[in-house]
Design an enzyme around this catalytic site. Structure first.
Site, mmCIF file in Angstrom:
data_model
loop_
_atom_site.group_PDB
_atom_site.id
_atom_site.type_symbol
_atom_site.label_atom_id
_atom_site.label_comp_id
_atom_site.label_asym_id
_atom_site.label_seq_id
_atom_site.Cartn_x
_atom_site.Cartn_y
_atom_site.Cartn_z
ATOM 1 N N GLU A 164 0.812 -1.219 0.000
ATOM 2 C CA GLU A 164 0.000 0.000 0.000
ATOM 3 C C GLU A 164 0.851 1.277 0.000
ATOM 4 O O GLU A 164 0.717 2.112 0.897
ATOM 5 C CB GLU A 164 -0.961 0.016 1.195
ATOM 6 C CG GLU A 164 -1.918 -1.158 1.217
ATOM 7 C CD GLU A 164 -2.933 -1.080 2.372
ATOM 8 O OE1 GLU A 164 -2.931 -0.081 3.107
ATOM 9 O OE2 GLU A 164 -3.729 -2.021 2.506
ATOM 10 N N GLU A 344 -4.877 -8.695 1.202
ATOM 11 C CA GLU A 344 -5.538 -8.300 2.455
ATOM 12 C C GLU A 344 -7.023 -8.178 2.204
ATOM 13 O O GLU A 344 -7.446 -7.600 1.189
ATOM 14 C CB GLU A 344 -5.063 -6.932 2.972
ATOM 15 C CG GLU A 344 -3.727 -6.940 3.636
ATOM 16 C CD GLU A 344 -3.355 -5.580 4.235
ATOM 17 O OE1 GLU A 344 -4.261 -4.782 4.582
ATOM 18 O OE2 GLU A 344 -2.145 -5.316 4.334
#
Ligand code: IFM
Length: 437
Positions: A164, A344
């Protein structure tokens, strides 16, 4: 019923600063998150990752839990400052040895280790030199990748460069909610480009060092909804968050909307360095986004909370599994059908230990089932989906929210460090072992 193929990779994810603790052990250097947590205004419960889940000591127990779950894979991150305390120069053998013990134990349990080099905990030594705003940090990152390749190439089948990076740029440098807590559009642009460059340089260093290892990156993507309420804000949010990392890594271009702001940081040849062939793409996905133009803020745009009537978690994140399906199809159509892993997926829920010592988390059980059904549908419709990692193995330090939001499938009693599998653990165990739900 939703079915997954026999060789589908089922796993769990964590990250170093959120679980390890032991921030002063064995020569680990300080990170931007250690520094950020020193200011009590930055974290809602004034906590930090100093102790977290004591995973640094308790990893054998955590691996036993993964084994009981039937996880085939574990995605974790290495703390750069355990390996190079300053982020450059001296290598700390004790840090490397810790990750070797962890990886060897995973392999003994037949759990495939997926190693992520950057899950946000940048060494403070590099931040002191300008952090990700400094182009030189990208080259230091490639050196760190090479060190990790040399030390772990024989036992890590999958390397990930960043987790991320869009969150590092936006929350860390634009909205100021994460370390290092800046609010500057120019910083966001510099950091965006340097993280992208770091990714490209690290991939090519890893290819030289560990030619047989698979390499990918992980980006969180949340479709912007209610676009019509604020078309300009939505386009800007979409470009900054969903495109500014995926487009250069996978297409070799930046979104047109951001080109002028990024231009001061781009040197000739950078985009070629960034667009390296990848073996897989890691998608982190939880929710949707709504935009609001906000000219009084550094970035000119903010994320709006969903309206009260929309189903949402206690974190205020919309629950909308259809958007995972749409996101997966979009990846296929826009970026080519690269192997995709959902690296995720999960939700915060109001978990409580009951009088019998159990934790029932029906919201999370339902969330996983609904999102997995959406993933199975995308698979049926031709998306090259290869695996799914739940976030997270256990409750941990949820960044600016401290310990107030629990994402684990294992409950952690932070007073005693006792681990207690929640109902969602058993629900996922059944799915992981049977490949259907
Ligand atoms: O805890 C984080 C993780 O570190 C990155 N992705 C989102 C999770 C939940 O907020």
């Amino acid at each position: 019923m939703a079915y997954f193929p026999e060789n589908f990779v089922w796993g769990v994810s964590t990250s170093s600063y959120q679980i390890e603790g032991s921030v002063n052990a064995d020569g680990r250097g300080k990170t931007i998150w250690d520094t950020f947590c020193e200011n009590p205004q930055n974290i809602v419960d004034q906590s930090s990752g100093a102790v977290a889940c004591e995973h640094y000591q308790r990893y054998p127990e955590d691996i036993r839990l993964m084994s009981e779950l039937g996880a085939k894979a574990y995605r974790f991150s290495t703390a750069w400052s355990r390996v190079q305390p300053e982020g450059f120069g001296k290598v700390n053998q004790a840090g490397i040895d810790f990750y070797k013990r962890l990886v060897d134990s995973l392999l003994e349990h037949n759990i495939e280790p997926w190693l992520c080099l950057n899950h946000w905990d940048l060494p403070q030594g590099l931040e002191n030199l300008g952090g990700w705003r400094n182009r030189e940090t990208a080259f230091q990152f490639a050196e760190y990748a090479e060190i990790m390749g040399r030390n772990f190439g024989d036992r890590i089948p999958n390397f990930i460069t960043h987790n991320e990076p869009n969150v590092v740029a936006l929350l860390g440098h634009g909205w100021g909610r994460h370390a290092p807590g800046m609010q500057s559009a120019a910083a966001v642009m510099a950091v965006t480009h340097h993280l992208n460059l770091a990714h490209g340089l690290a991939v090519s260093k890893l290819r030289e060092t560990v030619p047989d290892t698979k390499i990918g990156t992980v980006i969180v993507m949340h479709p912007v909804v209610d676009w019509e309420n604020d078309p300009a804000g939505s386009a800007r949010l979409d470009a900054l968050s969903n495109r500014a990392f995926t487009d250069p890594a996978l297409l070799g271009t930046y979104p047109q909307l951001l080109e002028a702001e990024l231009a001061p940081f781009i040197q000739q040849g950078d985009l070629e360095l960034i667009q390296q062939p990848l073996d897989f793409f890691g998608l982190n996905h939880y929710t949707t986004m709504r935009a609001r133009s906000a000219q009084d803020t550094a970035l000119g745009v903010e994320i709006l909370q969903p309206p009260a009537e929309v189903p949402q978690t206690i974190k205020g994140w919309e629950i909308n599994p259809e958007m995972l399906y749409q996101q997966l199809l979009e990846l296929k159509n826009r970026y080519g059908n690269l192997p995709v892993y959902i690296t995720e997926s999960g939700c915060a829920a109001p978990d409580k230990l009951d009088s019998e010592g159990k934790v029932s988390d029906p919201e999370r059980v339902a969330y996983f089932r609904d999102y997995l059904r959406a993933a199975a549908r995308a698979l049926e419709d031709g998306v090259n989906l290869k695996g799914y990692f739940a976030w997270s193995l256990m409750d941990n330090f949820e960044w600016a929210e401290g310990y107030t939001q629990r994402f684990g499938i294992v409950y952690v009693d932070f007073a005693t460090q006792k681990r207690i599998p929640k109902d969602s653990f058993y629900s996922l165990k059944h799915i992981f072992q049977n490949n259907y739900l």
